[in-house]
Design a protein around this motif. Structure first.
Motif, mmCIF file in Angstrom:
data_model
loop_
_atom_site.group_PDB
_atom_site.id
_atom_site.type_symbol
_atom_site.label_atom_id
_atom_site.label_comp_id
_atom_site.label_asym_id
_atom_site.label_seq_id
_atom_site.Cartn_x
_atom_site.Cartn_y
_atom_site.Cartn_z
ATOM 1 N N ALA A 155 -60.317 -42.271 -28.951
ATOM 2 C CA ALA A 155 -60.239 -41.733 -30.310
ATOM 3 C C ALA A 155 -61.397 -42.222 -31.168
ATOM 4 C CB ALA A 155 -58.902 -42.105 -30.950
ATOM 5 N N ILE A 156 -61.778 -43.481 -31.002
ATOM 6 C CA ILE A 156 -62.919 -44.014 -31.743
ATOM 7 C C ILE A 156 -64.185 -43.248 -31.375
ATOM 8 C CG2 ILE A 156 -64.444 -46.023 -32.013
ATOM 9 C CD1 ILE A 156 -61.895 -47.770 -31.646
ATOM 10 N N ILE B 252 -66.433 -40.992 -33.946
ATOM 11 C CA ILE B 252 -67.844 -41.299 -34.159
ATOM 12 C C ILE B 252 -68.696 -40.079 -33.821
ATOM 13 C CG2 ILE B 252 -69.795 -42.683 -33.331
ATOM 14 C CD1 ILE B 252 -67.828 -45.042 -33.103
ATOM 15 N N GLN B 253 -68.367 -39.387 -32.731
ATOM 16 C CA GLN B 253 -69.111 -38.182 -32.331
ATOM 17 C C GLN B 253 -69.100 -37.134 -33.444
ATOM 18 O OE1 GLN B 253 -68.971 -35.770 -28.374
ATOM 19 N NE2 GLN B 253 -67.312 -34.996 -29.650
ATOM 20 N N GLU B 254 -67.977 -37.019 -34.161
ATOM 21 C CA GLU B 254 -67.880 -36.046 -35.257
ATOM 22 C C GLU B 254 -68.779 -36.411 -36.434
ATOM 23 O OE1 GLU B 254 -63.774 -35.883 -36.364
ATOM 24 O OE2 GLU B 254 -63.129 -35.180 -34.387
ATOM 25 N N ASN B 255 -69.084 -37.703 -36.586
ATOM 26 C CA ASN B 255 -69.817 -38.166 -37.760
ATOM 27 C C ASN B 255 -71.309 -38.395 -37.534
ATOM 28 O OD1 ASN B 255 -67.422 -38.206 -39.282
ATOM 29 N ND2 ASN B 255 -66.909 -40.223 -38.498
ATOM 30 N N SER C 162 -69.815 -38.918 -24.786
ATOM 31 C CA SER C 162 -70.106 -39.688 -23.573
ATOM 32 C C SER C 162 -71.079 -40.822 -23.859
ATOM 33 C CB SER C 162 -70.657 -38.779 -22.471
ATOM 34 O OG SER C 162 -71.833 -38.120 -22.915
ATOM 35 N N ASP C 163 -72.039 -40.608 -24.760
ATOM 36 C CA ASP C 163 -72.980 -41.667 -25.128
ATOM 37 C C ASP C 163 -72.278 -42.760 -25.932
ATOM 38 O OD1 ASP C 163 -75.120 -40.290 -23.922
ATOM 39 O OD2 ASP C 163 -75.382 -39.075 -25.730
ATOM 40 N N VAL C 164 -71.447 -42.338 -26.882
ATOM 41 C CA VAL C 164 -70.700 -43.303 -27.701
ATOM 42 C C VAL C 164 -69.793 -44.136 -26.800
ATOM 43 C CG1 VAL C 164 -68.974 -43.576 -29.528
ATOM 44 C CG2 VAL C 164 -70.778 -41.851 -29.757
#
Length: 149
Positions: A35-36, A40-43, A49-51
């Motif tokens: 979920a984190i 983060i991907q949305e922001n 996958s990188d995050v």
């Protein structure tokens, strides 16, 4: 949003605070690594996958350094270090790791700034925390009304 709490009474025999009421945080869910990473991907302009790869590697690096007895400090976030739970020994020479060290934990100290005027520490994550009693969130019981069949 608010941190939710519930009240409880200390009913422990012999406790110095026996009979007194206290508040305890209620946790309404878990925000996990997946979920984190998705949030983060949305922001930012980085793929999930990188995050996730960076967060997973952060966990691995932190584990390695904590287990090397180092403090892991993430600027703007906080510091992590290992703490030990031990049993006492009457003499220093009788203290051994196998007999007296009974557990370990991770201690976290959030990043903080100091207000130069007041000397007060402003801790990350808990500045301007608002709280709400869980009783305020529960539906109110309906009054018994004998006039309705």
């Amino acid at each position: 949003m608010a941190v939710i709490y519930r009240t409880y009474q200390d009913n422990r025999d012999g406790s110095l605070t026996q009979g007194q009421w206290f508040g305890r945080a209620v946790h309404t869910g878990t925000f996990d690594l997946k979920a984190i990473g998705e949030e983060i991907q949305e922001n930012v302009s980085v793929k999930y996958s990188d995050v996730a790869a960076v967060l997973i590697e952060l966990i691995n690096v932190m584990n390695r350094h904590l287990n090397a007895s180092e403090v892991v400090k993430l600027d703007g976030f906080g510091s992590f270090k290992i703490g030990l739970k031990t049993k006492g020994s009457l003499r220093e020479e009788d203290f051994t790791a196998t007999k007296n060290i009974v557990g370990a934990r991770v201690n976290f100290l959030p990043f903080y700034t100091v207000d130069t005027a007041t000397g007060k520490r402003n801790k990350q994550f808990i500045n301007d925390v608002s709280v709400k009693n869980i009783k305020e969130m529960l539906p109110k019981p309906e009054d018994d009304d004998d006039t309705n069949p």
